[in-house]
Write a protein that holds these residues in place. Sequence first.
Motif, PDB file in Angstrom:
ATOM      1  N   THR A 236      69.252   2.529  27.050  1.00 21.29           N
ATOM      2  CA  THR A 236      70.102   2.178  25.909  1.00 21.29           C
ATOM      3  C   THR A 236      70.718   0.800  26.069  1.00 21.29           C
ATOM      4  OG1 THR A 236      70.612   4.506  25.534  1.00 21.29           O
ATOM      5  CG2 THR A 236      72.104   2.895  24.545  1.00 21.29           C
ATOM      6  N   SER A 237      71.181   0.480  27.264  1.00 23.31           N
ATOM      7  CA  SER A 237      71.901  -0.773  27.473  1.00 23.31           C
ATOM      8  C   SER A 237      71.034  -1.877  28.050  1.00 23.31           C
ATOM      9  CB  SER A 237      73.102  -0.530  28.404  1.00 23.31           C
ATOM     10  OG  SER A 237      72.667  -0.039  29.652  1.00 23.31           O
ATOM     11  N   THR A 238      69.769  -1.601  28.338  1.00 16.99           N
ATOM     12  CA  THR A 238      68.939  -2.609  28.997  1.00 16.99           C
ATOM     13  C   THR A 238      67.701  -2.982  28.181  1.00 16.99           C
ATOM     14  OG1 THR A 238      67.836  -0.842  30.249  1.00 16.99           O
ATOM     15  CG2 THR A 238      69.693  -1.965  31.317  1.00 16.99           C
ATOM     16  N   VAL A 239      66.886  -2.004  27.817  1.00 17.31           N
ATOM     17  CA  VAL A 239      65.612  -2.283  27.155  1.00 17.31           C
ATOM     18  C   VAL A 239      65.707  -2.097  25.643  1.00 17.31           C
ATOM     19  CG1 VAL A 239      63.155  -1.678  27.063  1.00 17.31           C
ATOM     20  CG2 VAL A 239      64.379  -1.587  29.244  1.00 17.31           C
ATOM     21  N   MET A 240      66.453  -1.097  25.206  1.00 15.27           N
ATOM     22  CA  MET A 240      66.516  -0.814  23.770  1.00 15.27           C
ATOM     23  C   MET A 240      67.008  -1.986  22.927  1.00 15.27           C
ATOM     24  SD  MET A 240      68.357   2.316  21.723  1.00 15.27           S
ATOM     25  CE  MET A 240      69.961   1.490  21.671  1.00 15.27           C
ATOM     26  N   PRO A 241      68.025  -2.770  23.360  1.00 21.97           N
ATOM     27  CA  PRO A 241      68.433  -3.901  22.515  1.00 21.97           C
ATOM     28  C   PRO A 241      67.322  -4.910  22.281  1.00 21.97           C
ATOM     29  CG  PRO A 241      69.546  -3.953  24.650  1.00 21.97           C
ATOM     30  CD  PRO A 241      68.924  -2.611  24.518  1.00 21.97           C
ATOM     31  N   LEU A 242      66.440  -5.078  23.281  1.00 22.79           N
ATOM     32  CA  LEU A 242      65.313  -5.985  23.110  1.00 22.79           C
ATOM     33  C   LEU A 242      64.313  -5.417  22.104  1.00 22.79           C
ATOM     34  CD1 LEU A 242      64.750  -6.933  26.860  1.00 22.79           C
ATOM     35  CD2 LEU A 242      65.988  -8.243  25.121  1.00 22.79           C
ATOM     36  N   TYR A 254      72.625  -2.595  16.746  1.00 23.28           N
ATOM     37  CA  TYR A 254      72.600  -2.055  18.113  1.00 23.28           C
ATOM     38  C   TYR A 254      73.958  -1.462  18.479  1.00 23.28           C
ATOM     39  CZ  TYR A 254      72.813  -2.062  23.204  1.00 23.28           C
ATOM     40  OH  TYR A 254      73.021  -1.707  24.509  1.00 23.28           O
ATOM     41  N   GLY A 255      75.030  -2.170  18.147  1.00 22.17           N
ATOM     42  CA  GLY A 255      76.364  -1.652  18.434  1.00 22.17           C
ATOM     43  C   GLY A 255      76.625  -0.329  17.745  1.00 22.17           C
ATOM     44  N   LEU A 256      76.097  -0.164  16.529  1.00 20.51           N
ATOM     45  CA  LEU A 256      76.278   1.088  15.801  1.00 20.51           C
ATOM     46  C   LEU A 256      75.558   2.239  16.493  1.00 20.51           C
ATOM     47  CD1 LEU A 256      77.370   2.515  13.281  1.00 20.51           C
ATOM     48  CD2 LEU A 256      75.263   1.853  12.090  1.00 20.51           C
ATOM     49  N   VAL A 257      74.356   1.991  16.994  1.00 23.82           N
ATOM     50  CA  VAL A 257      73.603   3.037  17.689  1.00 23.82           C
ATOM     51  C   VAL A 257      74.340   3.484  18.951  1.00 23.82           C
ATOM     52  CG1 VAL A 257      71.453   3.560  18.917  1.00 23.82           C
ATOM     53  CG2 VAL A 257      71.381   2.286  16.775  1.00 23.82           C
ATOM     54  N   VAL A 258      74.827   2.527  19.725  1.00 23.08           N
ATOM     55  CA  VAL A 258      75.544   2.858  20.957  1.00 23.08           C
ATOM     56  C   VAL A 258      76.861   3.553  20.641  1.00 23.08           C
ATOM     57  CG1 VAL A 258      76.556   1.930  23.074  1.00 23.08           C
ATOM     58  CG2 VAL A 258      74.454   0.952  22.179  1.00 23.08           C
ATOM     59  N   ALA A 259      77.556   3.077  19.606  1.00 21.04           N
ATOM     60  CA  ALA A 259      78.828   3.692  19.224  1.00 21.04           C
ATOM     61  C   ALA A 259      78.621   5.135  18.779  1.00 21.04           C
ATOM     62  CB  ALA A 259      79.489   2.881  18.117  1.00 21.04           C
ATOM     63  N   LEU A 260      77.521   5.410  18.076  1.00 20.09           N
ATOM     64  CA  LEU A 260      77.235   6.775  17.659  1.00 20.09           C
ATOM     65  C   LEU A 260      77.120   7.691  18.863  1.00 20.09           C
ATOM     66  CD1 LEU A 260      76.365   8.925  15.557  1.00 20.09           C
ATOM     67  CD2 LEU A 260      74.007   8.132  15.911  1.00 20.09           C
ATOM     68  N   GLY A 261      76.398   7.243  19.880  1.00 13.80           N
ATOM     69  CA  GLY A 261      76.262   8.057  21.082  1.00 13.80           C
ATOM     70  C   GLY A 261      77.602   8.332  21.745  1.00 13.80           C
ATOM     71  N   GLY A 262      78.433   7.296  21.888  1.00 18.61           N
ATOM     72  CA  GLY A 262      79.740   7.491  22.504  1.00 18.61           C
ATOM     73  C   GLY A 262      80.629   8.421  21.697  1.00 18.61           C
ATOM     74  N   ASP A 303      61.130   2.058  13.694  1.00 18.92           N
ATOM     75  CA  ASP A 303      61.071   0.666  13.245  1.00 18.92           C
ATOM     76  C   ASP A 303      62.320   0.258  12.463  1.00 18.92           C
ATOM     77  OD1 ASP A 303      58.478   0.203  14.283  1.00 18.92           O
ATOM     78  OD2 ASP A 303      57.588   1.207  12.544  1.00 18.92           O
ATOM     79  N   HIS A 304      63.101   1.246  12.023  1.00 22.10           N
ATOM     80  CA  HIS A 304      64.286   0.987  11.217  1.00 22.10           C
ATOM     81  C   HIS A 304      65.511   1.593  11.892  1.00 22.10           C
ATOM     82  CE1 HIS A 304      61.586  -0.376   8.065  1.00 22.10           C
ATOM     83  NE2 HIS A 304      60.913   0.768   8.188  1.00 22.10           N
ATOM     84  N   LEU A 305      66.685   1.189  11.439  1.00 22.37           N
ATOM     85  CA  LEU A 305      67.930   1.656  12.040  1.00 22.37           C
ATOM     86  C   LEU A 305      68.029   3.172  11.999  1.00 22.37           C
ATOM     87  CD1 LEU A 305      70.711   1.126  13.265  1.00 22.37           C
ATOM     88  CD2 LEU A 305      71.592   0.785  10.928  1.00 22.37           C
ATOM     89  N   SER A 306      67.578   3.785  10.912  1.00 22.83           N
ATOM     90  CA  SER A 306      67.667   5.239  10.795  1.00 22.83           C
ATOM     91  C   SER A 306      66.896   5.940  11.908  1.00 22.83           C
ATOM     92  CB  SER A 306      67.136   5.692   9.427  1.00 22.83           C
ATOM     93  OG  SER A 306      65.789   5.279   9.249  1.00 22.83           O
ATOM     94  N   GLY A 307      65.750   5.399  12.291  1.00 20.22           N
ATOM     95  CA  GLY A 307      64.972   5.989  13.377  1.00 20.22           C
ATOM     96  C   GLY A 307      65.702   5.915  14.706  1.00 20.22           C
ATOM     97  N   LEU A 309      68.961   5.734  15.076  1.00 15.47           N
ATOM     98  CA  LEU A 309      70.129   6.617  15.014  1.00 15.47           C
ATOM     99  C   LEU A 309      69.729   8.074  15.251  1.00 15.47           C
ATOM    100  CD1 LEU A 309      72.018   5.058  11.970  1.00 15.47           C
ATOM    101  CD2 LEU A 309      72.737   4.989  14.368  1.00 15.47           C
ATOM    102  N   LEU A 310      68.607   8.515  14.675  1.00 14.84           N
ATOM    103  CA  LEU A 310      68.146   9.886  14.893  1.00 14.84           C
ATOM    104  C   LEU A 310      67.768  10.105  16.351  1.00 14.84           C
ATOM    105  CD1 LEU A 310      65.997  10.488  11.679  1.00 14.84           C
ATOM    106  CD2 LEU A 310      68.170  11.589  12.274  1.00 14.84           C
ATOM    107  N   ALA A 311      67.087   9.132  16.948  1.00 17.15           N
ATOM    108  CA  ALA A 311      66.722   9.248  18.366  1.00 17.15           C
ATOM    109  C   ALA A 311      67.965   9.307  19.239  1.00 17.15           C
ATOM    110  CB  ALA A 311      65.838   8.066  18.769  1.00 17.15           C
ATOM    111  N   ALA A 312      68.978   8.480  18.906  1.00 16.31           N
ATOM    112  CA  ALA A 312      70.221   8.479  19.678  1.00 16.31           C
ATOM    113  C   ALA A 312      70.916   9.828  19.597  1.00 16.31           C
ATOM    114  CB  ALA A 312      71.147   7.373  19.179  1.00 16.31           C
ATOM    115  N   LEU A 313      70.842  10.480  18.442  1.00 22.50           N
ATOM    116  CA  LEU A 313      71.431  11.803  18.283  1.00 22.50           C
ATOM    117  C   LEU A 313      70.791  12.793  19.256  1.00 22.50           C
ATOM    118  CD1 LEU A 313      73.201  13.826  16.710  1.00 22.50           C
ATOM    119  CD2 LEU A 313      71.310  14.074  15.096  1.00 22.50           C
ATOM    120  N   VAL A 314      69.469  12.742  19.380  1.00 22.87           N
ATOM    121  CA  VAL A 314      68.746  13.677  20.254  1.00 22.87           C
ATOM    122  C   VAL A 314      69.082  13.426  21.711  1.00 22.87           C
ATOM    123  CG1 VAL A 314      66.469  14.453  21.009  1.00 22.87           C
ATOM    124  CG2 VAL A 314      66.885  13.983  18.589  1.00 22.87           C
TER     125      VAL A 314
END
Length: 431
Positions: A236-242, A254-262, A303-307, A309-314
Amino acid sequence: MRTARAWLADTAGGLPRIFWYLWTGLLINRVGAFAMLFLPLYLADARHASDALAGLVVGAYGIGGVAGVLLGGVLADGWGRRRTLLWSHLAAAVLMAGMAFTTSLPAIALLAGLVGIAHSMPGPAFVAAIVDVVPAERRSRAFNLHFWAFNLGMAGASALAGLLAESSYLVLFLLDAAATLATAVIIAWKVPETLTPATVRATPAIRAGLRTPLTDRTFLAFVGLTFVLAVLTTQTSTVMPLAMRADGLSSSAYGLVVALGGALIVVGQLFVPRLIDGHRKHRVLAWATGLTAFGYGSLALADHLSGYLLAALVWTVGSMLAAPPNAEINAELAPPLLRGRYQAVFYLTFPAAAFVAPTVGGVSLQYLGDWHWLAVGGVGLLAVAGHLVTGPRRERRVAAGTESQRVERAAPDVSPTTVTAACRSPRTTAP
């Protein structure tokens, strides 16, 4: 259904004032600790580093973390909790300010390694200080709040950093340094030394146990599986932002995806115990690791933010399920006189993962593209099999240690030689 307010009231009762100063310092530190989350994007956007080179620089931060955990543990026991906390935070603030004004990639890599040391050093001292000041019967409450503050701070940091990174990386690093300095001020002002003379006198008696965790095969198998889970979550913090940058997504996304997880972890902590109570720990860990592997593996299709976010939920659900049994197993396998050493070996998995994930992952992403995520998911599935194979033996060892625990309580004066020999026996565990 119990509300969050009721849970906090039950959890917070009877904790000493020093704990709350430590808790406040940790929360401020975490809210401000956002710059390193965006280091890969900073290197790619502002310093024009390739994915592989960015991974190597971020890996230096992970290597520094390995050294910092060991150094912090030694200093917390020998130099003192307060001094270790104070000087590590001061050093981190100065180093982070230095990174704000550094443009050379080799210098940034060196500073990243030093920041890794400074960021990891307070961990053992924070935990040791909490154990020092909180009575045994209230430590579960204290560590629940400790975990809650950490994740609440990270959620806030991620959301704030996503906005700051789009306007100024300089401000990002300087605010991080300021928050770290604020924590140092709280420690200097309100936190006394919690290391007692009795603890100092007891420390030399167990130095022989430093190598004991490294010869405990059952424990090392558990640590190895935890390392795999840490490598997965560190994506999440190393490869995913790239990867998100390659998909055309912004820093704020990216910040939204990480914030969702937290945020999910903060809320889910209230309810996870009800989900896993009564289930065998190795099966819970197998399910948790499987969900985490599936979440990261699914990024091959995102490929999109929604994807994302769903992966982060899982994968966040997987992380939430894994946290309680991981902590319990670590405590159960550690003999009473060697818990600090076992904790040090266990927590080395996280900075080690912070090195391996970007170093290998940056190259993997550059040359494999989306197949990188399928490889990550495959490694996670191997860890699922590992939990199912090794878990029953580990739990038999814990169950068989019940009688040994009674003997230890009846004869508390145990020599280092006896402790070392007992740790090697598959029938001996910690209470």
